[in-house]
Motif scaffolding. Structure first.
Motif, short mmCIF file in Angstrom:
data_model
loop_
_atom_site.label_atom_id
_atom_site.label_comp_id
_atom_site.label_asym_id
_atom_site.label_seq_id
_atom_site.Cartn_x
_atom_site.Cartn_y
_atom_site.Cartn_z
N ARG A 33 0.74 -1.27 -0.21
CA ARG A 33 0.03 -0.31 -0.24
C ARG A 33 0.75 1.38 -0.26
NH1 ARG A 33 -4.62 1.19 -1.81
NH2 ARG A 33 -5.06 -0.40 -0.68
N GLY A 34 2.08 1.25 0.53
CA GLY A 34 2.71 2.56 0.76
C GLY A 34 3.62 2.67 -0.32
N LEU A 35 3.88 1.71 -1.20
CA LEU A 35 4.44 1.81 -2.27
C LEU A 35 3.45 2.08 -3.47
CD1 LEU A 35 6.57 -2.01 -2.86
CD2 LEU A 35 7.41 0.28 -2.72
N THR A 36 2.22 2.12 -3.48
CA THR A 36 1.35 2.04 -3.99
C THR A 36 0.49 4.00 -4.20
OG1 THR A 36 -0.09 0.32 -4.20
CG2 THR A 36 -0.72 2.16 -5.22
N GLU A 37 0.81 4.71 -2.97
CA GLU A 37 1.03 5.52 -2.42
C GLU A 37 1.79 6.92 -2.72
OE1 GLU A 37 -2.12 6.87 -0.86
OE2 GLU A 37 -2.80 4.82 -0.96
N LEU A 38 3.55 6.30 -2.74
CA LEU A 38 4.31 7.00 -3.58
C LEU A 38 4.56 6.83 -5.35
CD1 LEU A 38 7.49 5.39 -1.20
CD2 LEU A 38 6.47 7.90 -0.85
N SER A 39 3.79 6.13 -4.97
CA SER A 39 4.29 5.92 -7.02
C SER A 39 2.31 6.93 -7.13
CB SER A 39 3.49 4.41 -7.14
OG SER A 39 2.08 3.77 -7.10
N ARG A 40 1.90 7.06 -6.34
CA ARG A 40 0.11 8.01 -6.77
C ARG A 40 0.77 10.07 -6.81
NH1 ARG A 40 -4.34 4.80 -4.72
NH2 ARG A 40 -4.72 3.76 -6.39
N ALA A 41 2.48 9.65 -5.71
CA ALA A 41 3.12 10.71 -4.66
C ALA A 41 2.93 11.83 -5.95
CB ALA A 41 3.59 10.71 -3.68
N GLY A 42 3.58 11.66 -7.06
CA GLY A 42 4.20 12.88 -7.76
C GLY A 42 5.58 12.55 -7.70
N SER A 43 6.56 13.59 -8.25
CA SER A 43 7.78 13.23 -8.66
C SER A 43 8.18 13.23 -7.30
CB SER A 43 7.65 14.09 -9.97
OG SER A 43 8.23 15.65 -9.64
N SER A 44 7.75 14.17 -6.53
CA SER A 44 8.96 14.75 -5.69
C SER A 44 9.19 13.37 -4.82
CB SER A 44 7.49 15.81 -4.14
OG SER A 44 6.95 15.51 -4.07
N LEU A 45 8.16 12.61 -5.09
CA LEU A 45 8.05 11.05 -3.61
C LEU A 45 8.09 10.33 -4.72
CD1 LEU A 45 5.29 12.11 -0.58
CD2 LEU A 45 8.28 12.58 -0.58
N ALA A 46 7.91 10.05 -5.23
CA ALA A 46 8.16 8.87 -6.16
C ALA A 46 9.42 7.89 -6.97
CB ALA A 46 7.60 9.46 -7.88
N ILE A 47 9.34 6.83 -6.20
CA ILE A 47 10.26 6.22 -6.55
C ILE A 47 10.90 5.64 -8.06
CG2 ILE A 47 11.00 3.62 -5.36
CD1 ILE A 47 8.93 3.53 -3.68
N ASP A 48 11.84 5.94 -8.05
CA ASP A 48 12.61 5.14 -9.02
C ASP A 48 12.39 4.05 -10.28
OD1 ASP A 48 15.14 3.92 -8.99
OD2 ASP A 48 15.49 4.24 -7.32
N GLY A 49 12.51 4.05 -11.10
CA GLY A 49 10.92 2.94 -12.32
C GLY A 49 12.08 1.94 -11.73
N ASP A 50 13.66 1.67 -11.18
CA ASP A 50 14.48 -0.14 -11.61
C ASP A 50 14.63 0.22 -9.38
OD1 ASP A 50 15.21 0.14 -14.00
OD2 ASP A 50 17.73 0.90 -12.96
N ARG A 51 13.97 0.99 -8.60
CA ARG A 51 14.53 0.84 -7.29
C ARG A 51 12.92 0.09 -6.69
NH1 ARG A 51 15.90 -1.61 -2.74
NH2 ARG A 51 15.42 -0.23 -0.85
N GLY A 52 11.41 0.58 -7.35
CA GLY A 52 10.09 0.28 -7.32
C GLY A 52 10.40 -1.04 -7.81
N ARG A 53 10.78 -1.13 -8.65
CA ARG A 53 10.62 -2.71 -9.60
C ARG A 53 11.35 -3.52 -8.17
NH1 ARG A 53 10.97 -0.33 -14.59
NH2 ARG A 53 13.49 -0.69 -14.59
N ALA A 54 12.43 -2.88 -7.92
CA ALA A 54 13.49 -4.24 -6.94
C ALA A 54 12.47 -4.03 -5.35
CB ALA A 54 14.73 -3.72 -6.66
N LEU A 55 12.29 -2.95 -4.81
CA LEU A 55 11.27 -2.91 -4.30
C LEU A 55 9.74 -3.83 -4.52
CD1 LEU A 55 11.74 0.02 -2.42
CD2 LEU A 55 12.15 -1.67 -1.82
N LEU A 56 9.10 -3.79 -5.06
CA LEU A 56 7.83 -5.36 -5.47
C LEU A 56 8.69 -6.24 -5.49
CD1 LEU A 56 6.25 -2.96 -8.21
CD2 LEU A 56 4.94 -3.82 -5.49
N GLY A 57 9.94 -6.70 -6.10
CA GLY A 57 10.60 -8.23 -6.13
C GLY A 57 10.21 -8.58 -5.07
N GLU A 58 11.22 -7.72 -4.02
CA GLU A 58 11.14 -8.36 -2.52
C GLU A 58 9.77 -8.66 -1.82
OE1 GLU A 58 13.30 -5.45 -1.42
OE2 GLU A 58 15.36 -5.02 -2.18
#
Length: 219
Positions: A33-58
């Motif tokens: 849920r936190g990852l989802t909210e960060l992805s919606r929060a805009g560029s200032s809080l967004a997780i970059d693509g590679d890091r986001g994919r790594a976190l989702l994989g974990e």
């Protein structure tokens, strides 16, 4: 009827493990849920693509292991038998038991396999149950002041797999008769699960520290 049947304590142990797994599942849901909210929060809080994919994989890996653990606890011991490599099951059971509050399973040291442990023919649920009960047996014999870490090792002896679990040493909880662990029998006892997996269960108290040996059936 044997004087000590660890399998009779399975329902209580399963309830304790399920509580921890549900807690972990809630944690995984919150993380997603936190990852989802960060992805919606805009560029200032967004997780970059590679890091986001790594976190989702974990998180996906953790959810997959949670699903396997829940299946092992809720599945049927009468499911078809398979030829199973014991070591991966042992490692997973150590991770499960380490999360159970009050058992201090995080102190368990997993030693390298010894000899040439063969596979065992069993249902995955039945094998998981036996391993978890054996780990509980040794951990409940531990005292906080134990002078060594408890350990577990998979061994190959006489063409069969054997689980060897050592308590922490002289600090282990003793009973009025001087025994360690729940069983007071000196000879091996046989434990048979609902699915027909029969193992030999024996405490070796002449060793320092005491050792529980669980002999799995010949393949």
């Amino acid at each position: 009827m044997m004087d000590h049947d660890p399998s009779a304590r399975w329902d209580e142990l399963r309830s304790r493990i399920l509580r921890e797994l549900c807690h972990d599942l809630n944690g995984r849901a919150s993380a997603l849920r936190g990852l989802t909210e960060l992805s919606r929060a805009g560029s200032s809080l967004a997780i970059d693509g590679d890091r986001g994919r790594a976190l989702l994989g974990e998180e996906a890996d953790r959810l997959e292991e949670l699903a396997l653990n829940l299946t092992a606890l809720s599945g049927r011991t009468i499911d078809p038998e398979e030829l199973l490599d014991v070591h991966p099951f042992l490692l997973r059971c150590v991770r499960i038991i380490a999360a159970v509050d009050g058992l201090h399973g995080d102190r368990l040291e997993v030693l390298p396999p010894e000899g040439d442990p063969p596979p065992v023919r069993a249902s995955p649920v039945a094998l998981t149950r036996v391993l978890l009960l054996a780990l509980q047996e040794v951990l409940e014999a531990e005292a906080p002041e134990a002078d060594r870490r408890p350990s577990v090792r998979l061994a190959g002896v006489g063409g069969r797999a054997e689980i060897r679990l050592r308590s922490g040493g002289t600090g282990s909880r003793g009973r009025s008769d001087g025994s360690v662990g729940a069983s007071t029998k000196k000879e091996p006892v046989r434990i048979r699960t609902e699915g027909g997996l029969e193992v030999e269960w024996e405490w070796h108290r002449g060793m320092d520290p005491p050792e529980l040996r669980v002999r799995l059936p010949l393949t």
